[in-house]
Write a protein that holds these residues in place. Structure first.
Motif, mmCIF file in Angstrom:
data_model
loop_
_atom_site.group_PDB
_atom_site.id
_atom_site.type_symbol
_atom_site.label_atom_id
_atom_site.label_comp_id
_atom_site.label_asym_id
_atom_site.label_seq_id
_atom_site.Cartn_x
_atom_site.Cartn_y
_atom_site.Cartn_z
ATOM 1 N N ARG A 278 -1.173 -5.504 8.493
ATOM 2 C CA ARG A 278 -1.042 -5.641 7.036
ATOM 3 C C ARG A 278 -0.061 -6.771 6.724
ATOM 4 N NH1 ARG A 278 -0.651 0.173 7.392
ATOM 5 N NH2 ARG A 278 -2.533 1.122 6.532
ATOM 6 N N PRO A 279 -0.063 -7.250 5.475
ATOM 7 C CA PRO A 279 0.886 -8.301 5.090
ATOM 8 C C PRO A 279 2.352 -7.935 5.327
ATOM 9 C CG PRO A 279 -0.828 -8.118 3.441
ATOM 10 C CD PRO A 279 -1.044 -6.982 4.412
ATOM 11 N N ASP A 280 2.677 -6.638 5.311
ATOM 12 C CA ASP A 280 4.067 -6.239 5.547
ATOM 13 C C ASP A 280 4.383 -6.054 7.026
ATOM 14 O OD1 ASP A 280 2.841 -3.828 6.214
ATOM 15 O OD2 ASP A 280 3.904 -2.631 4.730
ATOM 16 N N GLY A 281 3.401 -6.356 7.905
ATOM 17 C CA GLY A 281 3.620 -6.282 9.342
ATOM 18 C C GLY A 281 3.262 -4.952 9.974
ATOM 19 N N THR A 282 2.921 -3.946 9.191
ATOM 20 C CA THR A 282 2.548 -2.652 9.755
ATOM 21 C C THR A 282 1.079 -2.665 10.182
ATOM 22 O OG1 THR A 282 2.014 -1.765 7.567
ATOM 23 C CG2 THR A 282 4.264 -1.392 8.388
ATOM 24 N N PRO A 283 0.715 -1.828 11.166
ATOM 25 C CA PRO A 283 -0.666 -1.840 11.648
ATOM 26 C C PRO A 283 -1.647 -1.203 10.669
ATOM 27 C CG PRO A 283 0.633 -0.203 12.848
ATOM 28 C CD PRO A 283 1.570 -0.922 11.928
ATOM 29 N N ARG A 284 -2.858 -1.728 10.690
ATOM 30 C CA ARG A 284 -3.977 -1.136 9.943
ATOM 31 C C ARG A 284 -4.820 -0.364 10.959
ATOM 32 N NH1 ARG A 284 -7.370 -5.433 8.185
ATOM 33 N NH2 ARG A 284 -8.503 -3.867 7.015
ATOM 34 N N LEU A 285 -4.993 0.919 10.753
ATOM 35 C CA LEU A 285 -5.678 1.758 11.742
ATOM 36 C C LEU A 285 -7.194 1.583 11.747
ATOM 37 C CD1 LEU A 285 -3.651 5.083 11.633
ATOM 38 C CD2 LEU A 285 -3.530 3.208 13.282
#
Length: 195
Positions: free
Chosen positions: A142-149
């Motif tokens: 994601r744009p905030d650096g967290t993973p998209r499952l």
């Protein structure tokens, strides 16, 4: 100090650096993870860029002095607008002399140069030169650096054999993020000392 998160999106990294330069930044630091090109590097190793290469361009980087015993290896960093996950391609790119490759630093360095602002690049290794990255991880941040499952699960359904590569990447990324957290204060102090 201002902070922007680009989430492995080169265009977002460049926009943030351009904005910082326009606002009068005295130093821009690209800080994050990278894939190893040099076969001697392991997950969690810290690289301080001497310069960042992008195609035929090369952008010189500020040398930050490590504080409090922080050790980082210095050398060239390569920028790419796409994920480099094939070990054969990593080996080919390594012949150019770069230690690591990432997806933001070249854009940050380009924007800093355009704005006349010095740039420093510090990266931690998340995947080794012989490690294969599943292609589906390119769209899994994601744009905030967290993973998209969703892209990860879809990718694993289509290619279950990629699970081992994904687990290795997970462990390497955790090692890289832990290494970055350990040097964050030193990077901040070195940055302040520079400006």
């Amino acid at each position: 100090m201002r902070i922007a998160v680009s989430g492995a999106r080169p265009d977002a990294a460049e926009r943030a650096a351009l904005r910082f330069a326009a606002e009068g930044a005295r130093l821009i630091v690209s800080f994050g993870i990278a894939g190893a090109l040099d076969p001697t590097l392991r997950a969690g190793d810290i690289i301080l860029a001497s310069h960042v290469g992008e195609g035929g361009a090369s952008y010189p980087c500020v040398r930050l002095a490590g504080q409090g015993g922080t050790v980082w290896r210095e050398g060239p960093v390569l920028g790419s607008d796409r994920l480099i996950g094939d070990p054969v391609e990593k080996a080919r790119l390594a012949r150019g002399g770069s230690l690591v490759v990432d997806m933001e630093s070249h854009r940050v360095a380009r924007a800093a140069a355009a704005g006349g602002v010095p740039v420093a690049v510090l990266r931690a290794v998340s995947d080794t030169s012989i490690q294969r990255l599943p292609a589906f991880v390119a769209g899994a941040v994601r744009p905030d650096g967290t993973p998209r499952l969703a892209p990860i699960l879809t990718g694993l359904v289509r290619n279950p054999l990629a699970l081992g590569d994904l687990i290795a990447l997970h462990h390497g990324t955790r090692a890289a993020l832990s290494a970055l957290a350990a040097v964050a204060d030193d990077v901040l102090e070195a940055s302040r000392a520079h400006v």
